[in-house]
Each structure stands twice: as structure tokens, then as C-alpha cells.
Design an enzyme around this catalytic site. Structure first.
Site, PDB file in Angstrom:
ATOM      1  N   CYS A   3      -6.605   1.961   5.301  1.00 61.55           N
ATOM      2  CA  CYS A   3      -7.250   0.727   5.756  1.00 61.55           C
ATOM      3  C   CYS A   3      -6.755   0.387   7.173  1.00 61.55           C
ATOM      4  CB  CYS A   3      -6.917  -0.410   4.791  1.00 61.55           C
ATOM      5  SG  CYS A   3      -5.174  -0.926   4.861  1.00 61.55           S
ATOM      6  N   CYS A  17      -2.901  -0.150   7.347  1.00 60.67           N
ATOM      7  CA  CYS A  17      -2.145   1.106   7.277  1.00 60.67           C
ATOM      8  C   CYS A  17      -2.374   1.956   8.525  1.00 60.67           C
ATOM      9  CB  CYS A  17      -2.505   1.855   6.007  1.00 60.67           C
ATOM     10  SG  CYS A  17      -1.948   0.985   4.518  1.00 60.67           S
ATOM     11  N   HIS A  20       0.842  -1.194   0.000  1.00 61.77           N
ATOM     12  CA  HIS A  20       0.000   0.000   0.000  1.00 61.77           C
ATOM     13  C   HIS A  20       0.880   1.247   0.000  1.00 61.77           C
ATOM     14  CE1 HIS A  20      -3.915  -1.916   1.730  1.00 61.77           C
ATOM     15  NE2 HIS A  20      -3.270  -2.752   0.925  1.00 61.77           N
ATOM     16  N   GLU A  70       0.736   3.945   1.685  1.00 62.66           N
ATOM     17  CA  GLU A  70       1.107   4.408   3.026  1.00 62.66           C
ATOM     18  C   GLU A  70       2.266   3.597   3.594  1.00 62.66           C
ATOM     19  OE1 GLU A  70      -3.527   4.367   3.077  1.00 62.66           O
ATOM     20  OE2 GLU A  70      -1.925   3.378   1.969  1.00 62.66           O
TER      21      GLU A  70
END
Length: 144
Positions: free
Chosen positions: A76, A79, A46, A48
Site C-alpha cells: 500500500c 508501506c 502491516h 512489510e
């Protein structure tokens, strides 16, 4: 947030879900990232997570206490956990995520009693641009 949007466009250009992230520390951009789950076959890829890892490496410290994360889509749960453990000071995100958001849309991880660090959270920054980018990506995917 404009820099995070640039990162998201990089993800879209390689057919990744267009999410971008930027870490700013003491007013300076120290790390950037965009989704790379497909290209790297990495469920942790991801935007992040990538930006947080780069920031930690740049500062030679896993504690990002003076740093802010700018991300185009609401983080999410995974993260949000990384945000908590890295002790980011602030998170700014563009559009909410009605299917996976963990900072207010579905639930807010930081409302839980077990959380040991709570960042300042600001949502809705350049929301329409962030939302349009992600919606356009998925509209095109559904047409294929």
C-alpha cells in the site's frame, strides 16, 4: 516468496489478513513479518512494516540498501513510503492489490517526481498462490 507465503499463513491462522513479508540481505533472510493489525490494534501493523523494522534492528541501520523485500501482496502507499525511506534495493511481490496497491495497480508511488529512492520492482512471483490465499480469506469473511 515461499517464505513470505508461510508468514501469510501465520496471519490467516490468527484471523489476520494473510499478508506475509521477508527481508533478504546479501542472500540471507534477516527478517520476517505478517499482518498484526487486529491482534495489536495497530494500523501500522502491516507485514512489510514489521519486517522492515526487524531488518533495521538486526542490521542496526535504518538504511536497507543491500536488502530485498518479498511480500505476498502489492504494498500500500504507507508501506511503499517505508520502502522508499528505508532505501530497500528491490521489492518482489506476489499478487496485485486492486483496492490499495501503490506500486502499479492503482498508482505507483515511485513514478512521482518527489521520490528520492526508487527500488527495483518485480511483480507476479507466485501470484496465483498469493491471490488464492487472500481471496479464500475474504470469501470466508463474507460468509460469516
Amino acid at each position: 516468496m515461499k517464505l513470505a507465503l508461510k508468514e501469510a499463513h501465520k496471519a490467516a491462522a490468527i484471523d489476520e489478513v494473510p499478508v506475509g513479508a521477508v527481508v533478504v540481505c546479501d542472500g540471507k533472510v534477516i527478517a520476517r513479518g505478517f499482518n498484526k493489525r487486529e491482534i495489536n490494534n495497530d494500523p501500522l501493523g502491516h507485514a512489510e512494516m514489521i519486517a522492515i523494522r526487524k531488518a533495521s534492528k538486526k542490521l542496526n541501520n535504518w538504511r536497507l540498501i543491500n536488502c530485498e523485500l518479498y511480500v505476498t501482496v502489492e504494498p500500500c502507499a504507507m508501506c511503499a513510503g517505508a520502502i522508499m525511506w528505508s532505501r530497500l534495493k528491490k521489492v518482489v511481490y506476489g499478487t496485485s492489490d486492486p483496492k490499495g496497491g501503490a506500486m502499479g495497480e492503482i498508482f505507483n508511488l515511485f513514478d512521482e517526481k518527489i521520490v528520492n529512492h526508487v527500488p527495483e520492482i518485480k511483480s507476479g512471483v507466485l501470484a496465483s498462490e498469493c491471490k488464492e490465499l487472500i481471496q479464500t480469506f475474504f470469501r470466508k469473511k463474507r460468509q460469516l
